[in-house]
Design a protein around this motif. Structure first.
Motif, PDB file in Angstrom:
ATOM      1  N   HIS A 104       1.729   2.444  -4.601  1.00 46.23           N
ATOM      2  CA  HIS A 104       1.184   1.439  -3.574  1.00 46.23           C
ATOM      3  C   HIS A 104       2.273   1.122  -2.571  1.00 46.23           C
ATOM      4  CE1 HIS A 104      -2.435   1.182  -5.721  1.00 46.23           C
ATOM      5  NE2 HIS A 104      -1.808   1.347  -6.908  1.00 46.23           N
ATOM      6  N   GLY A 105       2.967   2.060  -2.172  1.00 45.29           N
ATOM      7  CA  GLY A 105       3.950   1.577  -1.044  1.00 45.29           C
ATOM      8  C   GLY A 105       5.375   1.254  -1.585  1.00 45.29           C
ATOM      9  N   ARG A 106       5.735   1.119  -2.889  1.00 45.95           N
ATOM     10  CA  ARG A 106       6.887   0.632  -3.095  1.00 45.95           C
ATOM     11  C   ARG A 106       7.619   2.008  -3.969  1.00 45.95           C
ATOM     12  NH1 ARG A 106       2.717  -1.850  -5.698  1.00 45.95           N
ATOM     13  NH2 ARG A 106       2.069  -3.900  -5.063  1.00 45.95           N
ATOM     14  N   THR A 107       8.988   1.988  -3.592  1.00 46.40           N
ATOM     15  CA  THR A 107       9.953   2.482  -4.083  1.00 46.40           C
ATOM     16  C   THR A 107      10.468   1.386  -5.212  1.00 46.40           C
ATOM     17  OG1 THR A 107      11.659   1.901  -2.603  1.00 46.40           O
ATOM     18  CG2 THR A 107      10.749   4.184  -2.424  1.00 46.40           C
ATOM     19  N   PRO A 108      11.481   2.126  -6.273  1.00 42.25           N
ATOM     20  CA  PRO A 108      11.940   0.900  -6.981  1.00 42.25           C
ATOM     21  C   PRO A 108      12.699  -0.061  -6.341  1.00 42.25           C
ATOM     22  CG  PRO A 108      11.929   3.023  -8.215  1.00 42.25           C
ATOM     23  CD  PRO A 108      11.545   3.440  -6.845  1.00 42.25           C
ATOM     24  N   GLY A 109      13.426   0.451  -5.148  1.00 46.32           N
ATOM     25  CA  GLY A 109      14.270  -0.764  -4.476  1.00 46.32           C
ATOM     26  C   GLY A 109      13.285  -1.360  -3.876  1.00 46.32           C
ATOM     27  N   LYS A 110      12.301  -0.956  -3.080  1.00 47.18           N
ATOM     28  CA  LYS A 110      11.290  -2.047  -2.588  1.00 47.18           C
ATOM     29  C   LYS A 110      10.669  -3.008  -3.262  1.00 47.18           C
ATOM     30  CE  LYS A 110      10.056   1.122   1.408  1.00 47.18           C
ATOM     31  NZ  LYS A 110      10.534   2.377   1.050  1.00 47.18           N
ATOM     32  N   LYS A 111      10.453  -2.735  -4.541  1.00 48.88           N
ATOM     33  CA  LYS A 111       9.790  -3.391  -5.720  1.00 48.88           C
ATOM     34  C   LYS A 111      10.775  -4.613  -5.845  1.00 48.88           C
ATOM     35  CE  LYS A 111       7.280  -3.449 -10.017  1.00 48.88           C
ATOM     36  NZ  LYS A 111       6.875  -2.621 -11.039  1.00 48.88           N
ATOM     37  N   ALA A 112      11.995  -4.116  -6.107  1.00 46.43           N
ATOM     38  CA  ALA A 112      13.023  -5.108  -6.474  1.00 46.43           C
ATOM     39  C   ALA A 112      13.213  -6.289  -5.377  1.00 46.43           C
ATOM     40  CB  ALA A 112      14.235  -4.405  -6.774  1.00 46.43           C
ATOM     41  N   PHE A 113      12.914  -5.694  -4.038  1.00 50.05           N
ATOM     42  CA  PHE A 113      13.048  -6.965  -2.720  1.00 50.05           C
ATOM     43  C   PHE A 113      11.664  -7.421  -2.622  1.00 50.05           C
ATOM     44  CE2 PHE A 113      17.144  -4.501  -2.522  1.00 50.05           C
ATOM     45  CZ  PHE A 113      18.037  -5.686  -2.061  1.00 50.05           C
ATOM     46  N   GLY A 114      10.776  -6.930  -3.328  1.00 49.87           N
ATOM     47  CA  GLY A 114       9.296  -7.557  -2.838  1.00 49.87           C
ATOM     48  C   GLY A 114       8.996  -6.841  -1.687  1.00 49.87           C
ATOM     49  N   ILE A 115       8.962  -5.906  -1.376  1.00 51.49           N
ATOM     50  CA  ILE A 115       8.193  -5.486  -0.168  1.00 51.49           C
ATOM     51  C   ILE A 115       7.692  -4.197  -0.432  1.00 51.49           C
ATOM     52  CG2 ILE A 115      10.063  -6.442   1.449  1.00 51.49           C
ATOM     53  CD1 ILE A 115      11.590  -3.948   1.494  1.00 51.49           C
ATOM     54  N   ARG A 116       6.926  -3.689   0.482  1.00 49.31           N
ATOM     55  CA  ARG A 116       6.324  -2.275   0.355  1.00 49.31           C
ATOM     56  C   ARG A 116       5.841  -2.063   1.840  1.00 49.31           C
ATOM     57  NH1 ARG A 116       0.237  -1.862  -1.293  1.00 49.31           N
ATOM     58  NH2 ARG A 116      -0.607  -3.880  -0.449  1.00 49.31           N
ATOM     59  N   VAL A 117       5.546  -0.522   1.816  1.00 47.77           N
ATOM     60  CA  VAL A 117       5.084  -0.071   3.079  1.00 47.77           C
ATOM     61  C   VAL A 117       3.463   0.241   2.904  1.00 47.77           C
ATOM     62  CG1 VAL A 117       5.888   2.346   2.509  1.00 47.77           C
ATOM     63  CG2 VAL A 117       5.623   1.760   4.944  1.00 47.77           C
ATOM     64  N   VAL A 118       2.892   0.019   4.165  1.00 45.54           N
ATOM     65  CA  VAL A 118       1.434  -0.037   4.167  1.00 45.54           C
ATOM     66  C   VAL A 118       1.204   0.441   5.651  1.00 45.54           C
ATOM     67  CG1 VAL A 118       1.045  -1.770   2.572  1.00 45.54           C
ATOM     68  CG2 VAL A 118       0.883  -2.330   4.881  1.00 45.54           C
ATOM     69  N   MET A 119      -0.051   1.217   5.682  1.00 47.40           N
ATOM     70  CA  MET A 119      -0.647   1.566   6.949  1.00 47.40           C
ATOM     71  C   MET A 119      -0.607   0.175   7.821  1.00 47.40           C
ATOM     72  SD  MET A 119      -1.190   4.553   6.646  1.00 47.40           S
ATOM     73  CE  MET A 119      -1.782   4.950   8.291  1.00 47.40           C
ATOM     74  N   ALA A 120      -0.714   0.234   9.038  1.00 50.03           N
ATOM     75  CA  ALA A 120      -0.734  -0.837   9.866  1.00 50.03           C
ATOM     76  C   ALA A 120      -2.006  -1.613   9.796  1.00 50.03           C
ATOM     77  CB  ALA A 120      -0.728  -0.189  11.601  1.00 50.03           C
ATOM     78  N   ASN A 121      -3.094  -1.079   9.199  1.00 51.69           N
ATOM     79  CA  ASN A 121      -4.314  -1.908   9.206  1.00 51.69           C
ATOM     80  C   ASN A 121      -4.209  -2.434   7.730  1.00 51.69           C
ATOM     81  OD1 ASN A 121      -4.646   0.327   7.501  1.00 51.69           O
ATOM     82  ND2 ASN A 121      -6.616   1.034   8.385  1.00 51.69           N
ATOM     83  N   GLY A 122      -3.022  -2.284   7.006  1.00 52.01           N
ATOM     84  CA  GLY A 122      -3.177  -3.014   5.737  1.00 52.01           C
ATOM     85  C   GLY A 122      -3.421  -2.160   4.450  1.00 52.01           C
ATOM     86  N   GLN A 123      -3.922  -0.745   4.660  1.00 51.54           N
ATOM     87  CA  GLN A 123      -4.366  -0.220   3.532  1.00 51.54           C
ATOM     88  C   GLN A 123      -3.180   0.390   3.013  1.00 51.54           C
ATOM     89  OE1 GLN A 123      -7.277   2.476   5.248  1.00 51.54           O
ATOM     90  NE2 GLN A 123      -8.733   1.353   5.062  1.00 51.54           N
ATOM     91  N   ASP A 124      -3.417   1.003   1.723  1.00 53.79           N
ATOM     92  CA  ASP A 124      -2.276   1.712   1.114  1.00 53.79           C
ATOM     93  C   ASP A 124      -1.766   3.013   1.923  1.00 53.79           C
ATOM     94  OD1 ASP A 124      -1.989  -0.013  -1.208  1.00 53.79           O
ATOM     95  OD2 ASP A 124      -3.127   1.464  -2.263  1.00 53.79           O
TER      96      ASP A 124
END
Length: 90
Positions: free
Chosen positions: A17-37
Motif C-alpha cells: 500500500h505504497g509503503r517501503t519499510p522506510g516510508k512506514k517508519a516515517f509515517g508516509i506512503r506514495v499514492v496515485m494523485a487521486n488517492g488510490q493505491d
C-alpha cells in the motif's frame, strides 16, 4: 544493481500500500494523485526516474521540482501521477 533497487521500491509500494519499510517508519506512503493505491506501472515509472533526479547534480532536479510544485512532487512523481502523503494515525 539498478534493477534490484528499483524492484525493491516497486515491490514494497505495490504490495504494501505504497509503503517501503522506510516510508512506514516515517509515517508516509506514495499514492496515485487521486488517492488510490499506487499501481505497478506508476511505481515502476517513478522509481526509474530516480536516476534522472540523481544525475547529473545529486538530486538537484528533485529538490527544484519539489520546491516548484504545489504537492512537492519530484520528477518521477509528476510523470507517474503520484504523490507522497503523510498518514494520519490518531
Amino acid at each position: 544493481t539498478l534493477g534490484w533497487t528499483v524492484g525493491y521500491y516497486v515491490y514494497h509500494e505495490v504490495f504494501n500500500h505504497g509503503r517501503t519499510p522506510g516510508k512506514k517508519a516515517f509515517g508516509i506512503r506514495v499514492v496515485m494523485a487521486n488517492g488510490q493505491d499506487i499501481r505497478f506501472f506508476n511505481s515502476l515509472l517513478r522509481n526509474v526516474m530516480k536516476l534522472a533526479d540523481f544525475l547529473p547534480t545529486l538530486f538537484c532536479a528533485a529538490v527544484v521540482s519539489m520546491l516548484l510544485t504545489e504537492n512537492h512532487q519530484r520528477l518521477g512523481d509528476l510523470l507517474a501521477n503520484t504523490v507522497v502523503i503523510r498518514e494520519n494515525h490518531d
